[in-house]
Structure formats: structure tokens, C-alpha cells
Design an enzyme around this catalytic site. Sequence first.
Site, PDB file in Angstrom:
ATOM      1  N   LEU A 204       4.509  19.386 -50.743  1.00  0.00           N
ATOM      2  CA  LEU A 204       5.635  18.571 -51.163  1.00  0.00           C
ATOM      3  C   LEU A 204       5.392  17.185 -50.589  1.00  0.00           C
ATOM      4  O   LEU A 204       4.849  17.047 -49.487  1.00  0.00           O
ATOM      5  CB  LEU A 204       6.962  19.120 -50.625  1.00  0.00           C
ATOM      6  CG  LEU A 204       7.467  20.447 -51.200  1.00  0.00           C
ATOM      7  CD1 LEU A 204       8.753  20.853 -50.479  1.00  0.00           C
ATOM      8  CD2 LEU A 204       7.717  20.331 -52.692  1.00  0.00           C
ATOM      9  N   ASP A 205       5.782  16.157 -51.316  1.00  0.00           N
ATOM     10  CA  ASP A 205       5.636  14.803 -50.798  1.00  0.00           C
ATOM     11  C   ASP A 205       6.405  14.671 -49.485  1.00  0.00           C
ATOM     12  O   ASP A 205       7.382  15.388 -49.234  1.00  0.00           O
ATOM     13  CB  ASP A 205       6.177  13.784 -51.796  1.00  0.00           C
ATOM     14  CG  ASP A 205       5.378  13.761 -53.086  1.00  0.00           C
ATOM     15  OD1 ASP A 205       4.180  14.108 -53.037  1.00  0.00           O
ATOM     16  OD2 ASP A 205       5.948  13.403 -54.127  1.00  0.00           O
ATOM     17  N   LYS A 206       5.999  13.726 -48.676  1.00  0.00           N
ATOM     18  CA  LYS A 206       6.634  13.517 -47.374  1.00  0.00           C
ATOM     19  C   LYS A 206       8.154  13.417 -47.496  1.00  0.00           C
ATOM     20  O   LYS A 206       8.889  14.045 -46.736  1.00  0.00           O
ATOM     21  CB  LYS A 206       6.083  12.234 -46.740  1.00  0.00           C
ATOM     22  CG  LYS A 206       6.778  11.833 -45.448  1.00  0.00           C
ATOM     23  CD  LYS A 206       6.247  10.511 -44.919  1.00  0.00           C
ATOM     24  CE  LYS A 206       7.022  10.082 -43.677  1.00  0.00           C
ATOM     25  NZ  LYS A 206       6.556   8.765 -43.158  1.00  0.00           N
TER      26      LYS A 206
ATOM     27  N   ARG B  43       8.175  12.943 -60.394  1.00  0.00           N
ATOM     28  CA  ARG B  43       8.420  11.504 -60.221  1.00  0.00           C
ATOM     29  C   ARG B  43       7.753  10.698 -61.334  1.00  0.00           C
ATOM     30  O   ARG B  43       8.352   9.778 -61.897  1.00  0.00           O
ATOM     31  CB  ARG B  43       7.905  11.069 -58.852  1.00  0.00           C
ATOM     32  CG  ARG B  43       8.608  11.764 -57.692  1.00  0.00           C
ATOM     33  CD  ARG B  43       7.879  11.558 -56.376  1.00  0.00           C
ATOM     34  NE  ARG B  43       7.868  10.164 -55.997  1.00  0.00           N
ATOM     35  CZ  ARG B  43       7.147   9.693 -54.977  1.00  0.00           C
ATOM     36  NH1 ARG B  43       6.382  10.512 -54.259  1.00  0.00           N
ATOM     37  NH2 ARG B  43       7.190   8.415 -54.682  1.00  0.00           N
TER      38      ARG B  43
END
Length: 335
Positions: A159-161, A264
Amino acid sequence: MAVSDKESVSEFDFEDEIEGEAPGWDPIELQLSAEHCGQRLDKVVAGLVPQYSRSRLAEWINGGFVTVDGKVARGKDTVYGDETVIVSPQAQPEDAAYTPEPIALEIVYEDEDIIVVNKPAGLVVHPGAGNWSGTLLNGLLHHCPQLAKVPRAGIVHRLDKDTSGLMVVGKTLASQTDLVRQLQARTVKREYYALVWGTPYLQGTIDRPMGRHPQNRIKMAVSTSLLAKPAITHFERLGEGKFDGKPVSLLRCSLETGRTHQIRVHMAATGFPLVGDTLYGKPHLQHLFPRQALQARRLGLSHPRTGEPCEWTVPLAEDFAELIAQCGIEELEDD
């Protein structure tokens, strides 16, 4: 309208396994011979010290950590074959990347085969440039030392930060391998909640391949290149509201593929970027929410040992829930 782009969790390349312990840092003494006469120092050292990369050896030479007969040398210097070369290895940040660290983790479920974690926003999943410590991987190694024997400490997706939510980790090589195969077969169910600018259709599918952005290597983009990979995102509009006087919509997104930044990129490409997305969103509105409004809220898979279907759901992160309320969107019941 069918738009097709899926926010996907990016799977790792499992040809790369976790390295063992970092090599020792004792000086390395090399006695050159006639066969090295006339060669450049950097090429000779690279041939005699193959356990380190050429780029790392070059850094040590440039930093003054390689001497020839007691004198600091340059990489382009010519050797004559009777010198004594001393290489003094220097630790680099990445050498400690796989060090256990006592990081607080919210464990949603754990048994002898898997761990399901609710990752908070702000926590990096895997060590990398600029984040060699303090990652989820470091915390997992502290929580479960046996993960040191599993590639990437059992992590099978990212998962992105600044994306919060559910992740699964394989505690053994067998369970990790099974989870990777489930991801590749697209049988893992990953459901996200996202708050976007604007009002998309009630539901739709974004099916648009993705690849690296041609001008900005930090970004991903929808692409027609032959190198682009399939990316599919399904979405459903759950609610509408206003944020800073502008229309926003709460979406439930499910993934078939696992491309980096998939949700996104797909939502931005269709004209509905995520609130708070500093990379793909509206620059003049970035200050309104400190991260992309995205959470991996539901995760479903087959247990790698028993084959039984498993599913976990977590509440919206506190900041996300407060944002939804601020937008006038009613809190949703889990279904």
C-alpha cells in the site's frame, strides 16, 4: 459508461529475496601481481572484490576509503602490479534495512500461516531510498522473528505510504507462495474506499493499461504502450457531499489487478482525482487534506493452508471518517 482502471496493490518481483546478514566491515587487503600491471585501480578492485557492487566500490574509492601503499588513491590511477591495496568497507543505510524494530502494529488477525495488518497512513511498507528503517517490514520482523527466513518478510503486496488499510503477510514460504499465486490469479478481493473530487457515474469499470509516466519517473500513467500492463478498477458511488464548497463523492473501488498507484491514476485519468492526492490530484487543493483519501477497507482470500474463504473489514481511519463527516456524507454501515 464503462471506464476501466483499477487501483491495484503492486505485487513484488519475487526473484529478489531478502539478503542475509550484511558483510563484515573489516578492512580487505589486496596484494596486486604482475597481471594487474597497466590497469585502472577501480577495475582491478572490482575484479578482486566481487562481493560488492562496482557502484559501491566507486563510492568508497571516491570517499577516500581505498589506499594504495598507504596513500589514498583515485579510481582512474594506473597500478603497476606490486602494490598493496587496502579497501575499508563502509556501512550504508540499506545494510540495516532488514533490522527488526519495535514498531506498533495493528494486527487484525494472525495464525501460524498469515498475519493481517491494518496499516496506518504514513507508514512505509518496504525499505527503500529515503526510508531504510521505520517501515512495516522492520516492525514485522520484530513482531515475528521467523519472517527473517521468508523473502521480503512475507510481504506479498504493498500500500502506498499515505494509504491506510488491510494487508496480508505470509509467515512461511509456503503460505507466501500461495498468496502470491492467488494475487496472480486475481482471486484476492481488495476493496477500497476513496473520496474523489466531482461526481462520477453511479458505477463503472475502468479498464486502461498502465505504465511508467514518460516524463516523470516517479509517476504512473494510463498508457497505450506495448509495455503497459493491464489494469482494471471497478467503482461504485456510495455518497455525495461538498468539501471546501466543491462536490466530492465517496467511492467503493475493487481491484482486479495490482498496478502501482492504480486507483489514484485511474480516477485522475477519468477526471475524478482523489482528495488530498499530491501526485495526481489538484495542486491548488492539496492543503485541504494531508494525504490521499484512500483506504484498503476489505480484504478477502482463501486461507493458504486450509483453503477456507476468509474476509476482514476495518472501520474507516479516524482522519478519513472525520473528512467524510465534514463533507456531509453519512457514515456507512459495513455490508
